[in-house]
Design a protein around this motif. Structure first.
Motif, PDB file in Angstrom:
ATOM      1  N   ASP B 160       5.898  -1.593   7.355  1.00 23.69           N
ATOM      2  CA  ASP B 160       6.052  -0.867   6.292  1.00 23.69           C
ATOM      3  C   ASP B 160       5.042  -1.300   5.213  1.00 23.69           C
ATOM      4  OD1 ASP B 160       7.423   0.861   4.464  1.00 23.69           O
ATOM      5  OD2 ASP B 160       9.236  -0.037   4.433  1.00 23.69           O
ATOM      6  N   GLU B 161       4.182  -0.238   4.884  1.00 27.39           N
ATOM      7  CA  GLU B 161       2.892  -0.591   3.834  1.00 27.39           C
ATOM      8  C   GLU B 161       2.487  -2.077   4.011  1.00 27.39           C
ATOM      9  OE1 GLU B 161       1.922   1.398   1.611  1.00 27.39           O
ATOM     10  OE2 GLU B 161       3.558   2.977   1.438  1.00 27.39           O
ATOM     11  N   PRO B 162       1.768  -2.121   5.411  1.00 26.53           N
ATOM     12  CA  PRO B 162       1.465  -3.555   5.576  1.00 26.53           C
ATOM     13  C   PRO B 162       0.388  -4.136   4.680  1.00 26.53           C
ATOM     14  CG  PRO B 162       0.500  -1.921   7.204  1.00 26.53           C
ATOM     15  CD  PRO B 162       1.256  -1.242   6.174  1.00 26.53           C
ATOM     16  N   THR B 163      -0.389  -3.291   3.842  1.00 30.14           N
ATOM     17  CA  THR B 163      -1.430  -4.155   2.743  1.00 30.14           C
ATOM     18  C   THR B 163      -1.217  -3.848   1.516  1.00 30.14           C
ATOM     19  OG1 THR B 163      -2.793  -2.088   3.113  1.00 30.14           O
ATOM     20  CG2 THR B 163      -3.085  -3.961   4.817  1.00 30.14           C
ATOM     21  N   ILE B 164       0.030  -3.579   1.298  1.00 29.27           N
ATOM     22  CA  ILE B 164       0.135  -3.285  -0.291  1.00 29.27           C
ATOM     23  C   ILE B 164      -0.293  -4.585  -1.102  1.00 29.27           C
ATOM     24  CG2 ILE B 164       2.718  -4.095  -0.592  1.00 29.27           C
ATOM     25  CD1 ILE B 164       3.047  -1.106  -1.825  1.00 29.27           C
ATOM     26  N   GLY B 165      -0.719  -4.804  -2.341  1.00 28.56           N
ATOM     27  CA  GLY B 165      -1.240  -5.818  -2.901  1.00 28.56           C
ATOM     28  C   GLY B 165      -2.445  -6.471  -2.566  1.00 28.56           C
ATOM     29  N   PHE B 166      -3.181  -5.993  -1.557  1.00 30.09           N
ATOM     30  CA  PHE B 166      -4.091  -6.618  -0.727  1.00 30.09           C
ATOM     31  C   PHE B 166      -5.475  -6.253  -1.430  1.00 30.09           C
ATOM     32  CE2 PHE B 166      -3.099  -8.201   3.938  1.00 30.09           C
ATOM     33  CZ  PHE B 166      -2.040  -8.619   3.466  1.00 30.09           C
ATOM     34  N   ASP B 167      -6.509  -7.130  -1.339  1.00 31.52           N
ATOM     35  CA  ASP B 167      -7.727  -6.733  -2.098  1.00 31.52           C
ATOM     36  C   ASP B 167      -8.616  -6.215  -0.555  1.00 31.52           C
ATOM     37  OD1 ASP B 167      -9.169  -8.684  -0.358  1.00 31.52           O
ATOM     38  OD2 ASP B 167      -8.753 -10.118  -2.039  1.00 31.52           O
ATOM     39  N   ILE B 168      -9.707  -5.482  -1.099  1.00 30.34           N
ATOM     40  CA  ILE B 168     -10.403  -4.873  -0.085  1.00 30.34           C
ATOM     41  C   ILE B 168     -10.726  -5.727   1.346  1.00 30.34           C
ATOM     42  CG2 ILE B 168     -12.473  -3.312   0.453  1.00 30.34           C
ATOM     43  CD1 ILE B 168     -12.384  -2.634  -2.576  1.00 30.34           C
ATOM     44  N   LYS B 169     -11.147  -6.738   0.963  1.00 25.21           N
ATOM     45  CA  LYS B 169     -11.549  -7.762   2.384  1.00 25.21           C
ATOM     46  C   LYS B 169     -10.340  -8.102   3.233  1.00 25.21           C
ATOM     47  CE  LYS B 169     -13.897 -11.178   4.159  1.00 25.21           C
ATOM     48  NZ  LYS B 169     -12.746 -11.624   5.084  1.00 25.21           N
ATOM     49  N   ALA B 170      -9.484  -8.448   2.294  1.00 17.59           N
ATOM     50  CA  ALA B 170      -8.040  -8.795   2.972  1.00 17.59           C
ATOM     51  C   ALA B 170      -7.451  -7.610   3.914  1.00 17.59           C
ATOM     52  CB  ALA B 170      -6.989  -9.326   2.228  1.00 17.59           C
ATOM     53  N   ARG B 171      -7.705  -6.235   3.186  1.00 15.86           N
ATOM     54  CA  ARG B 171      -7.128  -5.398   3.898  1.00 15.86           C
ATOM     55  C   ARG B 171      -8.034  -4.893   5.263  1.00 15.86           C
ATOM     56  NH1 ARG B 171      -6.575  -1.196  -0.593  1.00 15.86           N
ATOM     57  NH2 ARG B 171      -4.661  -2.216  -0.606  1.00 15.86           N
ATOM     58  N   MET B 172      -9.329  -4.832   4.990  1.00 17.14           N
ATOM     59  CA  MET B 172      -9.998  -4.711   6.270  1.00 17.14           C
ATOM     60  C   MET B 172      -9.688  -5.673   7.248  1.00 17.14           C
ATOM     61  SD  MET B 172     -12.018  -2.189   5.935  1.00 17.14           S
ATOM     62  CE  MET B 172     -13.171  -2.500   7.280  1.00 17.14           C
TER      63      MET B 172
END
Lengths: 274, 332
Positions: B160-172
Motif C-alpha cells: 500500500d503506497e510502498p514508496t510514500i515519503g521516499f527520495d528519488i534514489k530510495a524510490r528507484m
C-alpha cells in the motif's frame, strides 16, 4: 476446480504464544528505563516508605493493630500487590501502544487466534511482574532481619506466588478491557492513574482494613475493591495474618480474573485494527 | 488456477459514503498489478478488503481461491502485506521483527533463517539487521517492512503506497528490488500508488480508480494508446511576437488538439497519426518559421488519468479533501 484444504487453527498455538512472550521480554530489555523502574520500585516503597514509617510504629502493643505483624511486614504484601496492579493494567496500555504505532495491525492479520496473542502478551508481562515480585520479597527478607518480616513456610510462599499469578491475570484482564475500550493513549493513562491509586490506597495495602471502620463510605469502598482481596490473600499466604477468610479472597480474585479476562478477550477480538 | 485475485462487484460503504463501488477485476499469477488514483479514490479501502482487514459491504473477492470474508485465515496464510503506515516494533531490531513475523506464520527455525538471508539480500539490508529500527532512517525501516512482506513465501504481496515519503534514489532502489523479488520469488504483487511513475515503471497492468470506481484497466502501454494523442514539443528560433504568431497559426491545424506554452518550448497535444513531425516542419516552413528542435513522445499515465476522468490527479486530490469520512482520513 482444484480442491482446497482449509486448515483449522489449533486450540493451543505454542509458537505464536511464545513469539508474543519473547517480544514482550525483548521490548523490556530494549528499554532501560523500564528495567530501572521495575527494580527501583520495590526499593522505593520498602526502603523509603517502609523503613521510616516503621519508626512511627515501634514494636510492642501496637503490633496487634497489624494483625500481629510489624508495620514493615504488614506493607510487604501491599507493595507486592501494587506491582501486580500496575503491571497488569499496564499490559492494557501496551495494546494501545501497539495500536498507535501500527504494530497491532501486523499481528492482527497473522493467521493466529487473537486469544493466543493476548495470552502470549500477558505471559510476557507476568514474567516481568514475577521478576519484580521476587526482587521485592528478597529485599523485604533482608530488611526483615531487622524490621521483622519473614515468610511463614515454603508452602505458604508457593501458594502466595500462585495467588499472585491469578491476581496478576485479573488486572491484565482489567487493563485489556479498558485498553480495548478507550481510543487514545493519553486519555488511557489519565484514567488508569485515576483508577489505580484509589484502588491501591483503599485496599488495606498500607493500613489495616478495620482502622478506618469509623469513616463511612471509605470503609465500605474497601470491600468492593478487588485489590483488597488480592492484598489480603497474599498477606495470608506469606505471613498468616489475613483479615478476611482465605476462601473468600480466592473466590473473589478468581471470579474477578475470569470476568475481566473474558471481557478483555471479547473486546480484543472485536477490536478494529484499521 | 491462473487468476490469483478475483474480485467481483466488490463494494464498501461507510455509512452513506461509498468508498468502493462495485468493482471487478482479476490479477494473474506473477503479475505486478497497480491501483492508480488520487488520494481517497478507494485504493486503500480495496486493499484493506483484499487483505481481510475490512469486511466488504457486498460483492466478493477471492485470493488464491479463498474468500476474503469467509476464509480470512486461509487468505492470510497466502498473502504478505506491506502497510501504508509503520507496522513494526521500533524497539526491536530488523532481524527480531522478521523473525517474530515468521514465527507467527509457523515457519520452522531453519526455514526462517534461510528465508531471512534471502529477503535481507533481496532488499539490500545486509549489515543493518541487528540495529534497532527506531534509530534507522525511514527508508531503511520501510525496506524491512517490504522484506517482511516477502518473508513467509506468500503467493501475493500487497503493497500500500510502498514508496510514500521516499527520495528519488530510495524510490528507484525499492522499485528495482520489488521487480527482482517478483522475478526470483515468482510472486504476484499488488500495489496502490498515486505516483504515476511508480505504476508506469513497475506494473504490468494498471487499474485507474477514481471516485470509488475503476475507470480503466489495462497495460500502461495500452492505456496510453487509448488516450489517442501524441505530445510534440517544438522550439522555434524567434521569440516574442513571432512565437505568439506561431502558436496562433499552429492551432489552425486540425490534428492539433491543445497547445501549451512553456518558457523555452511549445507543447502540442496532437491526435495520433503518422508523419506528424514532418507535417509540422513543412507547416512551419510554409509560414516562415524556423524550428530549432522538435521531439515527439508518448503520453504519460498522467495524461491517461486526465483522459479518463477529465481531471488531473492533482485536481482530483484537491477536491477530495474534506469530504471523506473520518475513518479513512489517516490514509494519506
Amino acid at each position: 476446480m482444484e480442491t482446497k484444504t482449509v486448515k483449522q487453527k489449533p486450540l493451543f498455538e505454542g509458537e505464536p504464544i511464545y513469539s508474543m512472550w519473547l517480544r514482550e521480554l525483548l521490548r523490556f530489555i530494549a528499554m532501560p528505563s523500564r528495567i530501572l523502574a521495575t527494580f527501583a520500585s520495590p526499593f522505593t516503597w520498602l526502603v523509603l516508605l517502609g523503613v521510616p514509617l516503621s519508626q512511627v510504629f515501634p514494636t510492642g502493643d501496637i503490633q496487634s493493630m497489624f494483625g500481629g505483624l510489624t508495620f514493615f511486614a504488614f506493607i510487604v504484601p501491599g507493595v507486592l500487590s501494587m506491582g501486580l496492579l500496575f503491571g497488569g493494567t499496564n499490559s492494557g496500555v501496551t495494546v494501545l501502544w501497539d495500536k498507535e504505532f501500527g504494530f497491532l495491525k501486523e499481528v492482527m492479520v497473522a493467521p493466529v487466534r487473537r486469544t493466543s496473542l493476548m495470552i502470549g502478551r500477558s505471559l510476557g508481562a507476568l514474567t516481568i511482574a514475577l521478576i519484580q515480585a521476587v526482587v521485592t520479597i528478597a529485599v523485604a527478607l533482608v530488611l526483615g532481619i531487622w524490621l521483622g518480616f519473614r515468610i511463614i513456610s515454603i508452602a505458604g510462599f508457593i501458594l502466595a506466588v500462585c495467588f499472585m499469578i491469578i491476581t496478576f491475570f485479573a488486572f491484565v484482564g482489567f487493563g485489556l478491557t479498558l485498553g480495548a475500550m478507550i481510543e487514545e493513549t493519553e486519555g488511557f493513562m489519565t484514567i488508569i492513574r485515576m483508577i489505580e491509586f484509589p484502588m491501591f490506597f483503599l485496599s488495606g495495602a498500607l493500613l489495616p482494613l478495620n482502622m478506618i471502620e469509623g469513616i463511612p463510605v471509605l470503609y465500605q469502598l474497601q470491600f468492593i475493591n478487588p485489590l483488597t482481596y488480592g492484598v489480603d490473600g497474599i498477606r495470608g499466604f506469606l505471613t498468616g495474618a489475613n483479615f478476611l477468610p482465605l476462601w473468600l479472597d480466592i473466590t473473589v480474585i478468581v471470579a474477578f480474573a475470569l470476568l475481566f479476562l473474558f471481557l478483555g478477550a471479547y473486546k480484543f477480538s472485536r477490536m478494529e485494527v484499521d | 488456477m491462473d487468476d490469483v485475485i478475483e474480485v467481483h462487484q466488490l463494494t464498501k460503504k461507510f455509512g452513506d459514503f461509498t468508498a468502493v463501488d462495485h468493482i471487478d477485476f482479476t490479477v494473474r499469477r506473477g503479475e505486478i498489478f497497480g491501483f492508480v488514483g488520487p488520494n481517497g479514490a478507494g485504493k486503500s479501502t480495496t486493499i484493506k478488503m483484499l487483505t481481510t482487514m475490512l469486511h466488504p459491504t457486498s460483492g466478493s473477492a477471492r485470493i488464491c481461491g479463498y474468500d476474503v470474508a469467509k476464509e480470512s485465515d486461509e487468505v492470510r496464510r497466502h498473502i504478505g502485506i506491506v502497510f501504508q503506515d509503520r507496522s513494526s516494533d521500533d524497539y526491536l531490531t530488523g532481524r527480531q521483527n522478521l523473525d517474530f513475523h515468521a514465527r507467527m506464520y509457523g515457519m520452522s527455525k531453519s526455514d526462517r533463517e534461510e528465508k531471512m538471508e534471502e529477503v535481507l539480500d533481496l532488499l539490500e539490508l545486509k549489515g543493518k539487521e541487528n540495529i534497532r529500527l527506531r534509530i534507522l532512517p525511514e527508508g531503511v525501516r520501510r525496506r524491512f517492512e517490504v522484506a517482511r512482506g516477502f518473508m513467509t513465501r506468500p503467493d501475493v504481496v500487497f503493497l500500500d503506497e510502498p514508496t510514500i515519503g521516499f527520495d528519488i534514489k530510495a524510490r528507484m532502489d525499492l522499485w528495482n528490488q520489488i521487480k527482482t523479488a517478483r522475478e526470483k520469488e515468482g510472486v504476484t504483487v499488488s500495489l496502490t500508488t498515486h505516483f504515476i511513475e511508480e505504476a508506469n515503471y513497475l506494473c504490468d497492468r494498471v487499474a485507474i480508480i477514481d471516485k470509488a470506481r475503476i475507470v480503466a484497466l489495462d497495460t500502461p502501454r495500452n492505456l496510453k494508446e487509448a488516450v489517442g494523442t501524441d505530445l510534440i514539443s517544438v522550439q522555434i528560433a524567434e521569440g516574442g511576437e513571432r512565437r505568439a504568431a506561431f502558436i496562433e497559426k499552429v492551432k489552425e491545424l486540425d490534428w492539433v488538439k491543445r497547445v501549451e506554452e512553456y518558457s523555452n518550448s511549445i507543447l502540442l497535444n496532437a491526435e495520433s497519426g503518422e508523419g506528424r513531425v514532418a507535417d509540422l516542419i513543412d507547416f512551419a516552413d510554409a509560414h516562415g518559421f524556423v524550428i530549432t528542435s522538435i521531439d515527439e513522445h508518448e503520453p504519460s499515465l498522467e495524461d491517461v488519468f486526465l483522459h479518463f476522468t477529465g481531471r488531473t490527479i492533482r485536481e482530483a486530490e484537491g477536491e477530495g479533501t474534506g469530504m471523506r469520512p473520518g475513518r479513512i482520513v489517516g490514509e494519506m
